[in-house]
Design a protein around this motif. Structure first.
Motif, mmCIF file in Angstrom:
data_model
loop_
_atom_site.group_PDB
_atom_site.id
_atom_site.type_symbol
_atom_site.label_atom_id
_atom_site.label_comp_id
_atom_site.label_asym_id
_atom_site.label_seq_id
_atom_site.Cartn_x
_atom_site.Cartn_y
_atom_site.Cartn_z
ATOM 1 N N HIS A 116 0.849 -1.188 0.000
ATOM 2 C CA HIS A 116 0.000 0.000 0.000
ATOM 3 C C HIS A 116 0.883 1.235 0.000
ATOM 4 O O HIS A 116 1.680 1.438 0.920
ATOM 5 N N LEU A 117 0.760 2.038 -1.047
ATOM 6 C CA LEU A 117 1.588 3.221 -1.210
ATOM 7 C C LEU A 117 0.740 4.413 -1.599
ATOM 8 O O LEU A 117 -0.466 4.289 -1.829
ATOM 9 N N GLU A 118 1.369 5.567 -1.669
ATOM 10 C CA GLU A 118 0.618 6.792 -1.915
ATOM 11 C C GLU A 118 0.647 7.187 -3.383
ATOM 12 O O GLU A 118 1.677 7.089 -4.049
ATOM 13 N N PHE A 119 -0.475 7.650 -3.866
ATOM 14 C CA PHE A 119 -0.627 8.192 -5.217
ATOM 15 C C PHE A 119 -0.468 9.701 -5.071
ATOM 16 O O PHE A 119 -1.378 10.398 -4.639
ATOM 17 N N LYS A 120 0.712 10.211 -5.417
ATOM 18 C CA LYS A 120 0.971 11.631 -5.179
ATOM 19 C C LYS A 120 1.935 12.174 -6.212
ATOM 20 O O LYS A 120 2.621 11.433 -6.925
ATOM 21 N N THR A 121 1.997 13.494 -6.287
ATOM 22 C CA THR A 121 2.903 14.157 -7.230
ATOM 23 C C THR A 121 4.337 14.056 -6.727
ATOM 24 O O THR A 121 4.584 13.850 -5.537
ATOM 25 N N LEU A 221 -8.982 4.960 -2.414
ATOM 26 C CA LEU A 221 -8.231 4.027 -3.240
ATOM 27 C C LEU A 221 -8.294 4.514 -4.682
ATOM 28 O O LEU A 221 -9.368 4.601 -5.275
ATOM 29 N N VAL A 222 -7.135 4.871 -5.236
ATOM 30 C CA VAL A 222 -7.084 5.409 -6.598
ATOM 31 C C VAL A 222 -7.039 4.287 -7.620
ATOM 32 O O VAL A 222 -7.822 4.258 -8.570
ATOM 33 N N ASP A 223 -6.116 3.359 -7.468
ATOM 34 C CA ASP A 223 -6.037 2.229 -8.390
ATOM 35 C C ASP A 223 -5.235 1.100 -7.766
ATOM 36 O O ASP A 223 -4.593 1.270 -6.727
#
Length: 242
Positions: A116-121, A221-223
């Motif tokens: 589980h990781l972050e969806f970020k810029t 949850l993005v993907d």
């Protein structure tokens, strides 16, 4: 397995294979250092029951995996939580390999592994790669390091407005969890990280937070990307699971 011998002798033999903290008995005929005599357990100064809930460990992949082994050994599902995990960074590739190798050796029943990781810029404000590019990245850099019996799923999350910050690094299973103060990646030589055993309440909260089928209110949850070994083609496949 009980082989008919005196239970205390068998317990002493098992301690060699998988050490106990202590063995409680009415007597200690062989003066075994792990055997505690029941009638003497109330003596002042006895530290046998003092179990530490935290320690400090070197940020070296094998050591990080070893500290988690007691939990991994008794579990059926594991969730590695690190918002900064990235498959293209060697320091995470090393830990990825060490954790999966440890699971392969200590728990043949554990088949489902999640990251589980972050969806970020990034630092330049650029968005993370779309899911098909992320899947390709996982396939190219991690597939050959993944044991063939595992299904590995990567979930990318985004913090919700007014939600708690996604920061803590953890190893969670259905049986419990431990938190790593710095991260699950390999550190510089000589670096250490504090490791803490989560309370039952915190474990339940974090386990639910990263439940992809019904997460709590703190994250979106993005993907998801699945890394799976195809037994027909004998090849790894990475695909969008969202």
């Amino acid at each position: 397995h009980f082989d008919g011998t005196d239970w205390l002798q068998q317990a002493e033999r098992e301690d060699v294979k998988l050490p106990f903290r202590a063995i409680i008995s009415d007597a200690n005929p062989r003066t075994h250092q792990k055997v505690l005599v029941a009638s003497e357990l109330d003596k002042e100064g006895d530290t046998s029951w003092r179990v530490s809930r935290s320690c400090s460990v070197q940020r070296e992949p094998a050591r990080l995996a070893a500290i988690a082994e007691p939990l991994l050994r008794i579990s059926r599902q594991v969730r590695f939580v690190d918002p900064y995990f990235s498959p293209d960074k060697p320091r995470y590739q090393k830990s990825y390999c060490a954790f999966l190798e440890r699971i392969s050796r200590c728990n043949p029943q554990l088949l489902k592994v999640e990251f589980h990781l972050e969806f970020k810029t990034d630092r330049r404000g650029q968005p993370p790669p779309p899911v098909h590019c992320f899947a390709k990245l996982c396939h190219e850099l991690l597939a050959h390091q993944t044991p063939s019996r595992f299904n590995v799923v990567f979930h990318r999350w985004q913090q919700r407005l007014s939600g708690d910050i996604f920061h803590r690094r953890m190893v969670l299973t259905e049986r419990g969890g431990i938190a790593f103060d710095v991260g699950l990646d390999r550190g510089s030589p000589g670096e250490f990280t504090d490791v803490d055993l989560l309370s039952a309440e915190l474990h339940a909260r974090h386990w639910q937070t990263f439940n992809a089928s019904g997460p709590d209110e703190r994250l979106n949850l993005v993907d998801s990307t699945i890394l799976r070994f195809d037994t027909q083609t004998r090849q790894w496949q990475a695909a969008n699971a969202s």
